[in-house]
Structure formats: C-alpha cells, structure tokens
Scaffold this motif. Structure first.
Motif, PDB file in Angstrom:
ATOM      1  N   LYS A 187      -8.986   3.302 -11.341  1.00 63.79           N
ATOM      2  CA  LYS A 187      -8.055   3.086 -12.472  1.00 63.79           C
ATOM      3  C   LYS A 187      -6.764   3.874 -12.298  1.00 63.79           C
ATOM      4  CE  LYS A 187     -10.132   6.628 -15.536  1.00 63.79           C
ATOM      5  NZ  LYS A 187     -11.150   7.154 -14.637  1.00 63.79           N
ATOM      6  N   LYS A 188      -6.735   4.829 -11.365  1.00 61.79           N
ATOM      7  CA  LYS A 188      -5.515   5.637 -11.204  1.00 61.79           C
ATOM      8  C   LYS A 188      -4.511   5.019 -10.224  1.00 61.79           C
ATOM      9  CE  LYS A 188      -7.596   9.580 -13.039  1.00 61.79           C
ATOM     10  NZ  LYS A 188      -7.953  10.926 -13.073  1.00 61.79           N
ATOM     11  N   ASN A 189      -4.867   3.908  -9.581  1.00 59.55           N
ATOM     12  CA  ASN A 189      -3.905   3.243  -8.697  1.00 59.55           C
ATOM     13  C   ASN A 189      -2.739   2.702  -9.511  1.00 59.55           C
ATOM     14  OD1 ASN A 189      -5.513   3.695  -6.467  1.00 59.55           O
ATOM     15  ND2 ASN A 189      -6.556   1.716  -6.622  1.00 59.55           N
ATOM     16  N   LYS A 190      -1.516   2.865  -8.937  1.00 52.62           N
ATOM     17  CA  LYS A 190      -0.341   2.392  -9.687  1.00 52.62           C
ATOM     18  C   LYS A 190      -0.266   0.865  -9.647  1.00 52.62           C
ATOM     19  CE  LYS A 190       2.570   5.470  -7.922  1.00 52.62           C
ATOM     20  NZ  LYS A 190       3.805   6.015  -7.458  1.00 52.62           N
ATOM     21  N   ASN A 191      -0.518   0.295  -8.458  1.00 47.92           N
ATOM     22  CA  ASN A 191      -0.534  -1.162  -8.335  1.00 47.92           C
ATOM     23  C   ASN A 191      -1.942  -1.591  -7.957  1.00 47.92           C
ATOM     24  OD1 ASN A 191       2.301  -1.339  -8.666  1.00 47.92           O
ATOM     25  ND2 ASN A 191       2.505  -0.600  -6.558  1.00 47.92           N
ATOM     26  N   ARG A 192      -2.384  -2.686  -8.553  1.00 40.46           N
ATOM     27  CA  ARG A 192      -3.740  -3.170  -8.314  1.00 40.46           C
ATOM     28  C   ARG A 192      -3.973  -3.380  -6.818  1.00 40.46           C
ATOM     29  NH1 ARG A 192      -7.840  -4.431 -11.239  1.00 40.46           N
ATOM     30  NH2 ARG A 192      -9.225  -6.010 -10.418  1.00 40.46           N
ATOM     31  N   GLY A 193      -5.062  -2.840  -6.311  1.00 42.74           N
ATOM     32  CA  GLY A 193      -5.414  -3.057  -4.910  1.00 42.74           C
ATOM     33  C   GLY A 193      -4.745  -2.076  -3.955  1.00 42.74           C
ATOM     34  N   GLN A 194      -3.760  -1.324  -4.436  1.00 39.92           N
ATOM     35  CA  GLN A 194      -3.090  -0.360  -3.541  1.00 39.92           C
ATOM     36  C   GLN A 194      -3.631   1.046  -3.834  1.00 39.92           C
ATOM     37  OE1 GLN A 194       1.274  -0.221  -3.814  1.00 39.92           O
ATOM     38  NE2 GLN A 194       1.062   1.952  -3.284  1.00 39.92           N
ATOM     39  N   ILE A 195      -4.226   1.648  -2.814  1.00 42.23           N
ATOM     40  CA  ILE A 195      -4.882   2.938  -3.044  1.00 42.23           C
ATOM     41  C   ILE A 195      -3.853   4.074  -3.017  1.00 42.23           C
ATOM     42  CG2 ILE A 195      -6.702   4.495  -2.227  1.00 42.23           C
ATOM     43  CD1 ILE A 195      -7.890   2.046  -0.743  1.00 42.23           C
ATOM     44  N   ASN A 196      -3.885   4.925  -4.033  1.00 45.90           N
ATOM     45  CA  ASN A 196      -2.970   6.075  -4.065  1.00 45.90           C
ATOM     46  C   ASN A 196      -3.735   7.356  -3.771  1.00 45.90           C
ATOM     47  OD1 ASN A 196      -1.534   4.304  -6.578  1.00 45.90           O
ATOM     48  ND2 ASN A 196      -0.265   5.091  -4.929  1.00 45.90           N
ATOM     49  N   PHE A 197      -3.356   8.035  -2.682  1.00 46.51           N
ATOM     50  CA  PHE A 197      -3.984   9.310  -2.357  1.00 46.51           C
ATOM     51  C   PHE A 197      -3.000  10.437  -2.671  1.00 46.51           C
ATOM     52  CE2 PHE A 197      -5.865   6.429   0.868  1.00 46.51           C
ATOM     53  CZ  PHE A 197      -7.209   6.629   0.586  1.00 46.51           C
ATOM     54  N   VAL A 198      -3.504  11.556  -3.141  1.00 49.27           N
ATOM     55  CA  VAL A 198      -2.661  12.752  -3.209  1.00 49.27           C
ATOM     56  C   VAL A 198      -2.775  13.421  -1.846  1.00 49.27           C
ATOM     57  CG1 VAL A 198      -2.319  14.990  -4.320  1.00 49.27           C
ATOM     58  CG2 VAL A 198      -3.093  13.025  -5.669  1.00 49.27           C
ATOM     59  N   LYS A 199      -1.619  13.738  -1.257  1.00 46.09           N
ATOM     60  CA  LYS A 199      -1.627  14.284   0.105  1.00 46.09           C
ATOM     61  C   LYS A 199      -1.200  15.743   0.092  1.00 46.09           C
ATOM     62  CE  LYS A 199      -0.275   9.756   1.713  1.00 46.09           C
ATOM     63  NZ  LYS A 199       0.837   8.905   2.025  1.00 46.09           N
ATOM     64  N   ILE A 200      -1.654  16.503   1.087  1.00 48.36           N
ATOM     65  CA  ILE A 200      -1.092  17.849   1.280  1.00 48.36           C
ATOM     66  C   ILE A 200      -0.502  17.896   2.687  1.00 48.36           C
ATOM     67  CG2 ILE A 200      -2.614  19.040  -0.360  1.00 48.36           C
ATOM     68  CD1 ILE A 200      -4.253  20.036   2.060  1.00 48.36           C
ATOM     69  N   LYS A 201       0.604  18.665   2.855  1.00 50.61           N
ATOM     70  CA  LYS A 201       1.154  18.755   4.214  1.00 50.61           C
ATOM     71  C   LYS A 201       0.757  20.075   4.860  1.00 50.61           C
ATOM     72  CE  LYS A 201       5.823  19.820   2.622  1.00 50.61           C
ATOM     73  NZ  LYS A 201       6.686  19.193   1.717  1.00 50.61           N
ATOM     74  N   LYS A 202       0.428  21.078   4.039  1.00 47.33           N
ATOM     75  CA  LYS A 202      -0.245  22.285   4.498  1.00 47.33           C
ATOM     76  C   LYS A 202      -0.989  22.900   3.328  1.00 47.33           C
ATOM     77  CE  LYS A 202       4.073  24.782   4.417  1.00 47.33           C
ATOM     78  NZ  LYS A 202       5.096  25.489   5.017  1.00 47.33           N
ATOM     79  N   ILE A 203      -1.731  23.964   3.568  1.00 45.91           N
ATOM     80  CA  ILE A 203      -2.497  24.554   2.477  1.00 45.91           C
ATOM     81  C   ILE A 203      -1.532  25.047   1.395  1.00 45.91           C
ATOM     82  CG2 ILE A 203      -3.964  26.540   1.858  1.00 45.91           C
ATOM     83  CD1 ILE A 203      -5.494  26.009   4.494  1.00 45.91           C
ATOM     84  N   GLY A 204      -1.755  24.621   0.159  1.00 42.41           N
ATOM     85  CA  GLY A 204      -0.922  25.052  -0.972  1.00 42.41           C
ATOM     86  C   GLY A 204       0.329  24.224  -1.160  1.00 42.41           C
ATOM     87  N   ASP A 205       0.485  23.142  -0.411  1.00 42.32           N
ATOM     88  CA  ASP A 205       1.733  22.379  -0.454  1.00 42.32           C
ATOM     89  C   ASP A 205       1.431  20.876  -0.494  1.00 42.32           C
ATOM     90  OD1 ASP A 205       4.360  21.873  -0.412  1.00 42.32           O
ATOM     91  OD2 ASP A 205       4.790  22.905   1.473  1.00 42.32           O
ATOM     92  N   PHE A 206       1.630  20.277  -1.662  1.00 40.27           N
ATOM     93  CA  PHE A 206       1.238  18.871  -1.826  1.00 40.27           C
ATOM     94  C   PHE A 206       2.426  17.916  -1.693  1.00 40.27           C
ATOM     95  CE2 PHE A 206       2.572  20.403  -5.953  1.00 40.27           C
ATOM     96  CZ  PHE A 206       3.328  19.359  -6.445  1.00 40.27           C
ATOM     97  N   ILE A 207       2.108  16.641  -1.504  1.00 37.53           N
ATOM     98  CA  ILE A 207       3.135  15.595  -1.504  1.00 37.53           C
ATOM     99  C   ILE A 207       2.693  14.552  -2.538  1.00 37.53           C
ATOM    100  CG2 ILE A 207       4.391  13.883  -0.116  1.00 37.53           C
ATOM    101  CD1 ILE A 207       2.997  15.023   2.372  1.00 37.53           C
ATOM    102  N   LEU A 208       3.587  14.198  -3.445  1.00 37.08           N
ATOM    103  CA  LEU A 208       3.273  13.112  -4.398  1.00 37.08           C
ATOM    104  C   LEU A 208       4.152  11.918  -4.085  1.00 37.08           C
ATOM    105  CD1 LEU A 208       2.931  14.301  -8.097  1.00 37.08           C
ATOM    106  CD2 LEU A 208       1.186  13.350  -6.630  1.00 37.08           C
ATOM    107  N   GLU A 209       3.555  10.737  -4.054  1.00 40.53           N
ATOM    108  CA  GLU A 209       4.403   9.555  -3.770  1.00 40.53           C
ATOM    109  C   GLU A 209       4.453   8.652  -4.977  1.00 40.53           C
ATOM    110  OE1 GLU A 209       2.426   8.226  -0.300  1.00 40.53           O
ATOM    111  OE2 GLU A 209       3.574   9.533   0.983  1.00 40.53           O
TER     112      GLU A 209
END
Ligand SMILES: NC(=O)c1ccc[n+]([C@@H]2O[C@H](COP(=O)([O-])OP(=O)(O)OC[C@H]3O[C@@H](n4cnc5c(N)ncnc54)[C@H](O)[C@@H]3O)[C@@H](O)[C@H]2O)c1
Length: 356
Positions: free
Chosen positions: A334-356
C-alpha cells in the motif's frame, strides 16, 4: 527524566510530550490529575499484560482517585481485527464512555494500534495516551500517531492518524519481556542507526551485547542504562522525522527502510514471522540490491548484517519463502506511489538515506 516534545507546526493542539524514565508509571496519576486528559479512563490491554501490569495500573489509578476501567483482549497480531474494534466500542458504550473520557493503551504495538484506532473513531474521536510495554512499541509504534487494523491477511490496511495526548515510557516494563521480544524491538533501533545516524549505529555495535547481563538468571535481567539510552535516542530520531512529515507524504517514508521487503516477508509467512525479524531480513535484502546497483559499499552492508547477526536477528529468508514470492507482494504494497511500481528506501552509506 528525559522529556521529548513532539511539536506539529500547524496543529499545536496535536503536540504532545513523551516522558521517558524508569518507574515513570508510578507518577502517571500525578500527570493525569495535572493535565486532565479525560474525566474517566479506560485501560485497553491484552490478557497477558493485564495480569502482569494492567491490574496494578488500574489499582494505582483508583488509589489516586482516578476512575479507571479495563478492557482486555487476547494477545497477538489477530487482536487487530474489526471484531475486536466492535467489541471494545460496545463495552465503552456500556460503560458510558464519551468524548470527555480518555483511553489508555497499555501494551505492545498491537495494543497501541488497536486502542489508538478505537480512540480515533469512537464518537468521532476521544483522547488517548500510550503506555508502551514492549521495546518495539517504546521505540517505534507509540510515537507518531499511526494506528493500523488488519482485514484478514491484509495487515494495517485500515487505520487513522491519531496523535496521543502523551506517551509514558517506562523501561522497567521490559524486565518481564522475553529476550526474543527485546531482539524484535532492536531491529527497529538498528534501522534508525543504519538509515539516519551513524553515531547511533556505532553505539549499538558496541552496546547491544551489554544489554543482556551475564548472570545465571539473565533472561529477564537487562541492562537498564543501555536500554534507556537506546530507547531515548531512537525516539528522538523518530520524533525528528515525524515532526517534519506527520502524515507520511515525504520524509517519514525513510522510516520504511527495510520494510518493503519486510512487509512482504510478514505476508508470505502469514504473519508467523514477527515484525522485527521480517525487517531485519528486509534490510539485508535491500542492502544486497543496493550493493549490486553500486549505491552502497559492500563493507557497509556487511557491517549492518553483522550487527543484526550479533543481535540474534535473522538475516536471510527462511527456506519456505522464495525471493520470487516477495515480488508480487511488494508490487501490491500500500505504500507504493504508483500501482505496481515498488518503492524502496535506499541508503548510500550507514546513517545516510536516499528518498526518491
Ligand atoms: N503504529 C505504528 O507506527 C507501528 C509501528 C511498528 C509496528 N506496529 C505494529 O506493532 C505490532 C507489533 O508490536 P509488538 O512487537 O510490540 O507486538 P505485541 O504487541 O504483539 O507484543 C508482543 C508480545 O509481547 C507481550 N508483551 C508486551 N509487553 C510485555 C511485557 N512488558 N512483558 C511481557 N510480555 C509483554 C504481548 O502480550 C505479546 O504477546 C504489529 O502489529 C505492528 O504492525 C505499529
């Protein structure tokens, strides 16, 4: 004592204080008299917690001239059902509760979600306070005002945002918690460190082994000092995010690091795998993908896996769940923004996230 104030900019009437101190439970009557959250109180809890803590709380409130009823349900995830919502609302009506009264959620995340949802809908909403008793509820579900109810297999598909009037966190409740449940809550703390705060991650690497005292009867004998620090930092980290994005339209999604795979794992196991275990595996799976996509260094992924391993949490899928099973489940998250498209929360290093 540490007091953490959660302030919501445009909704000052929704701001509240999280009181965090061992033995704070004994001071709760004082706060209820001072703040008058309700004329009468109803403790909602589960049968197990009622026996070990609920009856004592009710007695304490009554001794301090606070009217307190108690409603109890069977423990476990199945308690988050519409049948229970109906039963609880019917009992509240029978007891004569109305909008001037207040609900007390005493329990783990299941009770917090159930009681919070009742507070959101009963007579279009009445006040409630959270007294979390599991580590997971202390560091996560009691803070931020999300409530969730299951519809058959569909976890948290119904819900409401309902901020409590106050949260009282007493780590001494954890002295009756089995080690496995402590480990379950630590998964969320590791998530905060890995995605939001590398210093906290380092602290966890050093101190998680010190939570369990080496004495003979150590199952229920935890290092309160370490637990308290972990709880306090976790709440501060979560509060910071939630204050900026109360309704999960942006930044709050960072709290779902490891949860896209995690929710699918819980569903694939028909909710037999506990939440903390599922997100532990979920963090490892997303990290493997991030390493393959050259977003995260393998060294960081291995450090996170090592900490989860050392905490006693699972880091790979059980044999009866295949990665391919997860894909369909993740597509319908239910947290996907568009139906069928998977949204992952990413990190680029420890303590540092990327939101798309
Ligand atoms: N609303 C949110 O933001 C949010 C966030 C994370 C998780 N959750 C929800 O939280 C739930 C999981 O929470 P949980 O892990 O606390 O599970 P839980 O509430 O089922 O508690 C786990 C078990 O521990 C027992 N227990 C709780 N406190 C105890 C104590 N002090 N001593 C002895 N036993 C105790 C409970 O009776 C239960 O049997 C899930 O339903 C999940 O969806 C909600």
């Amino acid at each position: 004592m540490s007091k953490i104030k959660l302030k919501f900019k445009k909704r000052t009437n929704e701001s509240y204080i999280i009181y965090c101190e061992p033995n704070i439970v004994n001071s709760i009557p004082k706060y209820l008299h001072k703040h008058k959250f309700g004329k009468r109180y109803c403790v909602i809890t589960d049968n197990k917690i009622q026996k070990i803590h609920g009856n004592n709380l009710q007695k304490l409130l009554k001794q301090n001239n606070i009217s307190a009823e108690i409603i109890s349900v069977a423990p476990g995830e199945d308690a988050k059902s519409l049948e229970n919502i109906k039963k609880i609302c019917e009992k509240l009506i029978k007891l004569g509760f109305n909008r001037n009264d207040c609900i007390i959620a005493l329990g783990g995340g299941v009770i917090g979600d159930l009681a919070g949802f009742v507070a959101a809908i009963f007579m279009r909403g009445l006040a409630y306070i959270q007294i979390p008793t599991s580590l997971l509820a202390m560091v996560d579900s009691s803070v931020g005002g999300k409530t969730g109810i299951n519809l058959e297999e569909l976890k948290n598909i119904l819900g409401a945002f309902k901020q409590p009037k106050a949260v009282f966190i007493d780590s001494l409740f954890l002295d009756t918690m089995p080690k496995a449940e402590i480990q379950n809550g630590l998964a969320e703390c590791i998530k905060y460190g890995a995605s939001l705060d590398k210093r906290f991650f380092k602290y966890l690497e050093k101190n998680i082994p010190l939570i369990y005292k080496p004495e003979k009867d150590s199952e229920y004998n935890y290092n309160q000092k370490v637990l308290n620090k972990i709880i306090e930092i976790s709440i501060r980290l979560k509060s910071r995010v939630v204050q900026i994005d109360n309704k999960e339209t942006g930044l709050r999604r960072v709290l779902n690091y490891g949860h896209t795979f995690g929710h699918a794992i819980e569903a694939a196991s028909k909710h037999k795998i506990p939440h903390g275990h599922a997100i532990s595996i979920g963090m490892c799976l997303i990290n493997e993908k991030l390493v393959r996509d050259k977003i995260l260094k393998n060294k960081d992924a291995q450090r996170i896996k090592q900490l989860l391993d050392n905490t006693g949490l699972p880091t790979s899928l059980p044999d009866n769940i295949k990665k391919s099973d997860l894909l369909t489940l993740m597509k319908s998250d239910k947290k996907n923004k568009n139906r069928g498209q998977i949204n992952f929360v990413k990190i680029k290093k420890i303590g540092d996230f990327i939101l798309e």
